[in-house]
Design a protein around this motif. Structure first.
Motif, PDB file in Angstrom:
ATOM      1  N   VAL A  30       2.180  -1.927 -22.708  1.00  0.00           N
ATOM      2  CA  VAL A  30       2.886  -0.718 -22.274  1.00  0.00           C
ATOM      3  C   VAL A  30       1.996   0.107 -21.345  1.00  0.00           C
ATOM      4  CG1 VAL A  30       3.905   1.453 -23.037  1.00  0.00           C
ATOM      5  CG2 VAL A  30       4.344  -0.639 -24.331  1.00  0.00           C
ATOM      6  N   VAL A  31       0.726   0.259 -21.712  1.00  0.00           N
ATOM      7  CA  VAL A  31      -0.208   1.033 -20.882  1.00  0.00           C
ATOM      8  C   VAL A  31      -0.411   0.341 -19.541  1.00  0.00           C
ATOM      9  CG1 VAL A  31      -2.571   1.907 -20.704  1.00  0.00           C
ATOM     10  CG2 VAL A  31      -1.369   1.979 -22.905  1.00  0.00           C
ATOM     11  N   ARG A  32      -0.572  -0.984 -19.588  1.00  0.00           N
ATOM     12  CA  ARG A  32      -0.775  -1.746 -18.349  1.00  0.00           C
ATOM     13  C   ARG A  32       0.438  -1.626 -17.433  1.00  0.00           C
ATOM     14  NH1 ARG A  32      -2.095  -6.120 -20.609  1.00  0.00           N
ATOM     15  NH2 ARG A  32      -0.156  -7.295 -20.427  1.00  0.00           N
ATOM     16  N   ALA A  33       1.624  -1.682 -18.019  1.00  0.00           N
ATOM     17  CA  ALA A  33       2.840  -1.567 -17.216  1.00  0.00           C
ATOM     18  C   ALA A  33       2.946  -0.174 -16.591  1.00  0.00           C
ATOM     19  CB  ALA A  33       4.068  -1.855 -18.077  1.00  0.00           C
ATOM     20  N   TRP A  34       2.606   0.849 -17.352  1.00  0.00           N
ATOM     21  CA  TRP A  34       2.659   2.219 -16.831  1.00  0.00           C
ATOM     22  C   TRP A  34       1.680   2.389 -15.666  1.00  0.00           C
ATOM     23  CZ3 TRP A  34       5.524   6.588 -17.479  1.00  0.00           C
ATOM     24  CH2 TRP A  34       4.991   7.786 -16.999  1.00  0.00           C
ATOM     25  N   LEU A  35       0.450   1.905 -15.842  1.00  0.00           N
ATOM     26  CA  LEU A  35      -0.556   2.054 -14.793  1.00  0.00           C
ATOM     27  C   LEU A  35      -0.198   1.230 -13.556  1.00  0.00           C
ATOM     28  CD1 LEU A  35      -3.805   1.982 -16.956  1.00  0.00           C
ATOM     29  CD2 LEU A  35      -2.724   3.959 -15.886  1.00  0.00           C
ATOM     30  N   ARG A  36       0.418   0.076 -13.778  1.00  0.00           N
ATOM     31  CA  ARG A  36       0.815  -0.739 -12.630  1.00  0.00           C
ATOM     32  C   ARG A  36       1.976  -0.075 -11.895  1.00  0.00           C
ATOM     33  NH1 ARG A  36      -0.222  -7.026 -12.104  1.00  0.00           N
ATOM     34  NH2 ARG A  36       0.366  -7.229  -9.919  1.00  0.00           N
ATOM     35  N   PHE A  37       2.883   0.531 -12.633  1.00  0.00           N
ATOM     36  CA  PHE A  37       3.976   1.288 -12.017  1.00  0.00           C
ATOM     37  C   PHE A  37       3.404   2.418 -11.154  1.00  0.00           C
ATOM     38  CE2 PHE A  37       6.437   5.271 -12.512  1.00  0.00           C
ATOM     39  CZ  PHE A  37       7.545   4.950 -11.744  1.00  0.00           C
ATOM     40  N   ALA A  38       2.429   3.160 -11.709  1.00  0.00           N
ATOM     41  CA  ALA A  38       1.804   4.249 -10.957  1.00  0.00           C
ATOM     42  C   ALA A  38       1.129   3.708  -9.701  1.00  0.00           C
ATOM     43  CB  ALA A  38       0.783   4.974 -11.837  1.00  0.00           C
ATOM     44  N   TYR A  39       0.492   2.550  -9.821  1.00  0.00           N
ATOM     45  CA  TYR A  39      -0.165   1.947  -8.656  1.00  0.00           C
ATOM     46  C   TYR A  39       0.852   1.649  -7.550  1.00  0.00           C
ATOM     47  CZ  TYR A  39      -1.638  -1.920  -5.703  1.00  0.00           C
ATOM     48  OH  TYR A  39      -1.867  -2.733  -4.612  1.00  0.00           O
ATOM     49  N   HIS A  40       1.985   1.058  -7.911  1.00  0.00           N
ATOM     50  CA  HIS A  40       2.976   0.693  -6.887  1.00  0.00           C
ATOM     51  C   HIS A  40       3.567   1.939  -6.212  1.00  0.00           C
ATOM     52  CE1 HIS A  40       2.918  -3.603  -7.407  1.00  0.00           C
ATOM     53  NE2 HIS A  40       3.146  -3.507  -8.707  1.00  0.00           N
ATOM     54  N   VAL A  41       3.841   2.976  -7.015  1.00  0.00           N
ATOM     55  CA  VAL A  41       4.356   4.215  -6.415  1.00  0.00           C
ATOM     56  C   VAL A  41       3.288   4.837  -5.523  1.00  0.00           C
ATOM     57  CG1 VAL A  41       5.231   6.532  -6.887  1.00  0.00           C
ATOM     58  CG2 VAL A  41       5.918   4.625  -8.349  1.00  0.00           C
ATOM     59  N   GLY A  42       2.046   4.846  -6.013  1.00  0.00           N
ATOM     60  CA  GLY A  42       0.954   5.384  -5.213  1.00  0.00           C
ATOM     61  C   GLY A  42       0.741   4.609  -3.928  1.00  0.00           C
ATOM     62  N   PHE A  43       0.924   3.286  -4.004  1.00  0.00           N
ATOM     63  CA  PHE A  43       0.772   2.444  -2.814  1.00  0.00           C
ATOM     64  C   PHE A  43       1.809   2.817  -1.762  1.00  0.00           C
ATOM     65  CE2 PHE A  43       1.308  -1.300  -0.203  1.00  0.00           C
ATOM     66  CZ  PHE A  43       0.021  -1.801  -0.069  1.00  0.00           C
ATOM     67  N   VAL A  44       3.056   2.999  -2.212  1.00  0.00           N
ATOM     68  CA  VAL A  44       4.138   3.363  -1.286  1.00  0.00           C
ATOM     69  C   VAL A  44       3.871   4.737  -0.671  1.00  0.00           C
ATOM     70  CG1 VAL A  44       6.583   3.943  -1.119  1.00  0.00           C
ATOM     71  CG2 VAL A  44       5.867   1.935  -2.423  1.00  0.00           C
ATOM     72  N   LEU A  45       3.486   5.707  -1.510  1.00  0.00           N
ATOM     73  CA  LEU A  45       3.205   7.045  -0.991  1.00  0.00           C
ATOM     74  C   LEU A  45       2.029   7.019  -0.015  1.00  0.00           C
ATOM     75  CD1 LEU A  45       3.645   9.270  -4.180  1.00  0.00           C
ATOM     76  CD2 LEU A  45       5.212   9.005  -2.252  1.00  0.00           C
ATOM     77  N   GLY A  46       1.050   6.169  -0.299  1.00  0.00           N
ATOM     78  CA  GLY A  46      -0.071   6.032   0.626  1.00  0.00           C
ATOM     79  C   GLY A  46       0.372   5.502   1.972  1.00  0.00           C
ATOM     80  N   ARG A  47       1.292   4.543   1.954  1.00  0.00           N
ATOM     81  CA  ARG A  47       1.830   4.014   3.209  1.00  0.00           C
ATOM     82  C   ARG A  47       2.582   5.097   3.981  1.00  0.00           C
ATOM     83  NH1 ARG A  47       2.492  -1.556   4.042  1.00  0.00           N
ATOM     84  NH2 ARG A  47       0.535  -2.556   3.389  1.00  0.00           N
ATOM     85  N   LEU A  48       3.186   6.017   3.241  1.00  0.00           N
ATOM     86  CA  LEU A  48       3.924   7.116   3.873  1.00  0.00           C
ATOM     87  C   LEU A  48       3.006   8.278   4.246  1.00  0.00           C
ATOM     88  CD1 LEU A  48       7.053   7.168   1.528  1.00  0.00           C
ATOM     89  CD2 LEU A  48       6.920   6.238   3.851  1.00  0.00           C
ATOM     90  N   ARG A  49       1.697   8.070   4.027  1.00  0.00           N
ATOM     91  CA  ARG A  49       0.672   9.069   4.342  1.00  0.00           C
ATOM     92  C   ARG A  49       0.826  10.356   3.533  1.00  0.00           C
ATOM     93  NH1 ARG A  49      -2.572   7.652   8.482  1.00  0.00           N
ATOM     94  NH2 ARG A  49      -1.912   5.867   9.738  1.00  0.00           N
ATOM     95  N   VAL A  50       1.282  10.195   2.292  1.00  0.00           N
ATOM     96  CA  VAL A  50       1.317  11.317   1.355  1.00  0.00           C
ATOM     97  C   VAL A  50      -0.004  11.315   0.595  1.00  0.00           C
ATOM     98  CG1 VAL A  50       2.447  12.319  -0.656  1.00  0.00           C
ATOM     99  CG2 VAL A  50       3.811  11.203   1.122  1.00  0.00           C
ATOM    100  N   GLY A  51      -0.719  12.415   0.626  1.00  0.00           N
ATOM    101  CA  GLY A  51      -2.007  12.500  -0.044  1.00  0.00           C
ATOM    102  C   GLY A  51      -1.871  12.819  -1.517  1.00  0.00           C
TER     103      GLY A  51
END
Length: 229
Positions: A30-51
């Motif tokens: 569950v923890v791994r899935a949550w952190l991986r979810f956060a990583y994917h959202v963070g990756f997308v926001l990073g591509r959109l240049r959201v700090g």
């Protein structure tokens, strides 16, 4: 300037380095899935240049909505629980944006820690507004603050690891706030006077877990600093 974005394995290694060596790839599912979810959202926001800082600010604003909605006469605790969940997502994603885009900084770490404490104050204010005794709410907040203060001082004194992953960590507080408000909403559907008792029990659980967690941490800090000395 946005840094080069990290893949999941690179991100997990960098994340572990910032969290006392705790590798998210070895966490519970569950923890791994949550952190991986956060990583994917963070990756997308990073591509959109959201700090990371705007995400942190959004998280604080979401937390501020929790006590505002908790006192609504209809479905207030349910709405408050929803905002706790959204704030928890933002709290995970801001760090993920920083790590995934190589934009971590000491100042960002301070901002994130401050945002966490402000968020917890807002959640406990919601508990009080729903009906939890003020003294119990203050005790819950004080114990959680001491937990974070002891760890920060121990790191300053030379402790290089987390010391211990206790039962009073930030994810536990998120869970108690979320479940407590949901149960208060459910009991309110049965009887209007029940939410106060329900949220009082949730606050008591927060106090018990925070107190026990603080004891665990103090014991681990003592061992770590004696060994280091």
């Amino acid at each position: 300037m946005v840094g080069t974005q990290l893949n999941w394995d690179e991100y997990a290694t960098a994340w572990a380095r910032l969290h006392g060596g705790f590798d998210p790839r070895a966490a519970a599912p569950v923890v791994r899935a949550w952190l991986r979810f956060a990583y994917h959202v963070g990756f997308v926001l990073g591509r959109l240049r959201v700090g990371p800082t705007p995400v942190t600010v959004v998280g604080v604003l979401l937390c501020a909505c929790v006590p505002l909605f908790a006192v609504r006469p209809q479905n207030g605790p349910f709405l408050a629980a929803l905002f706790v969940l959204l704030a928890a997502v933002a709290d995970s994603v801001d760090g993920a944006v920083a790590v995934a885009t190589n934009r971590t900084s000491r100042l960002g770490y301070v901002y994130d820690s401050l945002a966490d404490r402000l968020g917890e104050v807002a959640w406990l204010a919601a508990f009080w507004l729903v009906g939890a005794p003020g003294a119990l709410v203050v005790t819950a907040g004080a114990l959680s603050w001491l937990h974070e203060y002891v760890r920060a001082r121990a790191v300053s004194a030379g402790m290089r690891e987390l010391g211990a992953v206790t039962v009073g960590e930030r994810p536990t507080r998120v869970s108690v706030a979320l479940v407590g408000l949901l149960l208060a909403g459910l009991t309110g559907l049965i009887e209007p006077d029940l939410p106060a008792g329900t949220i009082t029990m949730a606050t008591a659980v927060w106090v018990l877990l925070a107190g026990f967690g603080l004891g665990q941490l103090l014991s681990a800090v003592r061992r770590a600093l004696i060994d280091a000395g």
